[in-house]
Scaffold this motif. Structure first.
Motif, mmCIF file in Angstrom:
data_model
loop_
_atom_site.group_PDB
_atom_site.id
_atom_site.type_symbol
_atom_site.label_atom_id
_atom_site.label_comp_id
_atom_site.label_asym_id
_atom_site.label_seq_id
_atom_site.Cartn_x
_atom_site.Cartn_y
_atom_site.Cartn_z
ATOM 1 N N GLU A 117 0.807 -1.213 0.000
ATOM 2 C CA GLU A 117 0.000 0.000 0.000
ATOM 3 C C GLU A 117 0.842 1.265 0.000
ATOM 4 O O GLU A 117 0.329 2.364 -0.248
ATOM 5 N N ASP A 118 2.130 1.138 0.297
ATOM 6 C CA ASP A 118 3.006 2.309 0.326
ATOM 7 C C ASP A 118 3.151 2.865 -1.088
ATOM 8 O O ASP A 118 3.622 2.184 -1.990
ATOM 9 N N HIS A 119 2.773 4.134 -1.264
ATOM 10 C CA HIS A 119 2.772 4.699 -2.620
ATOM 11 C C HIS A 119 4.167 5.019 -3.141
ATOM 12 O O HIS A 119 4.320 5.429 -4.278
ATOM 13 N N LYS A 121 6.489 2.642 -3.176
ATOM 14 C CA LYS A 121 7.031 1.343 -3.592
ATOM 15 C C LYS A 121 7.225 1.273 -5.108
ATOM 16 O O LYS A 121 8.245 0.765 -5.588
ATOM 17 N N LYS A 122 6.271 1.778 -5.867
ATOM 18 C CA LYS A 122 6.374 1.721 -7.323
ATOM 19 C C LYS A 122 7.606 2.494 -7.812
ATOM 20 O O LYS A 122 8.331 2.036 -8.698
ATOM 21 N N ASN A 155 8.736 11.639 -6.927
ATOM 22 C CA ASN A 155 8.079 11.297 -5.658
ATOM 23 C C ASN A 155 9.061 10.772 -4.614
ATOM 24 O O ASN A 155 9.134 11.291 -3.498
#
Length: 222
Positions: A117-119, A121-122, A155
């Motif tokens: 769910e950590d944004h 990570k992508k 990010n």
């Protein structure tokens, strides 16, 4: 016990010096503090065995007066326990562990340690598969690397910089005050030292020939 204080303050002074410097960041400071804190229980265990190797000055005195060892061991135990408690108070476990460990090395970071769910990570996945970014990471300092990736990986780069940019210690502030005291002495107390301090604190070497070439020659009025 004065000899023991000499040894323990030597260790604390070494820790303080290791945290000073223009290239120190919060991540480095956390690692150093965590390492020092982790050594205190080791000293406690060694102290219980009568091993004073971490306190060479005290060890030398105790070797000459072995009868002092029980009393000394008790005093050291009490002090080290108090020191450990003080470190826990000033630097909690959460602060000593970098909450964003990937900022230190995104290429060795285990993605399994991060929830899906950590944004961020992508972005880390994209970076780990970017060979050019990995080459830049190996060639630059941590702060310079993340600053150079703001355009490509905005990010995670901006997040990493929020961790790395804050001052880890008061070192730079102290250097500034020391420079001001040197530049603005009692003989130059009316000097506006702003520009002089900027030059004194800058790491860039001025190219004197270019500076001279841009200055207009003062003509004689005689």
């Amino acid at each position: 016990m004065l000899v023991y204080l000499t040894d323990i303050f030597t260790h604390l002074n070494e820790l303080s010096i290791s945290l000073q410097g223009s290239n120190k960041n919060v991540v480095i400071a956390r690692v150093k503090l965590a390492s020092f804190k982790a050594k205190i229980p080791l000293c406690l265990r060694n102290n219980e065995k009568g091993n004073l190797a971490r306190f060479p000055s005290l060890e030398e005195v105790v070797e000459e007066h072995e009868s002092l060892l029980p009393e000394v061991a008790t005093t050291i135990r009490i002090h080290l326990e108090q020191l450990l408690y003080a470190f826990d108070g000033y630097f909690s476990a959460g602060n000593l562990e970098a909450s964003d460990r990937w900022t230190r090395n995104p290429f060795l970071f285990q993605l399994s340690d991060m929830p899906d769910e950590d944004h961020f990570k992508k972005g880390i996945i994209d970076m780990q598969n970017d060979h050019a970014a990995k080459m830049e990471f190996e060639a630059k300092t941590l702060e310079n690397f993340w600053a150079s990736q703001v355009t490509r990986f905005p990010n995670i780069s901006k997040k990493a910089l929020t961790v790395l940019v804050p001052f880890a210690t008061t070192y730079l502030c102290e250097v500034g005050f020391s420079t001001l005291l040197y530049v603005k002495s009692k003989f130059r107390n009316r000097l506006d030292a702003q520009h002089d301090m900027r030059i004194a604190l800058s790491k860039k070497e001025p190219h004197i020939p270019d500076i001279i070439a841009k200055k207009q020659e003062q003509m004689s009025h005689s």
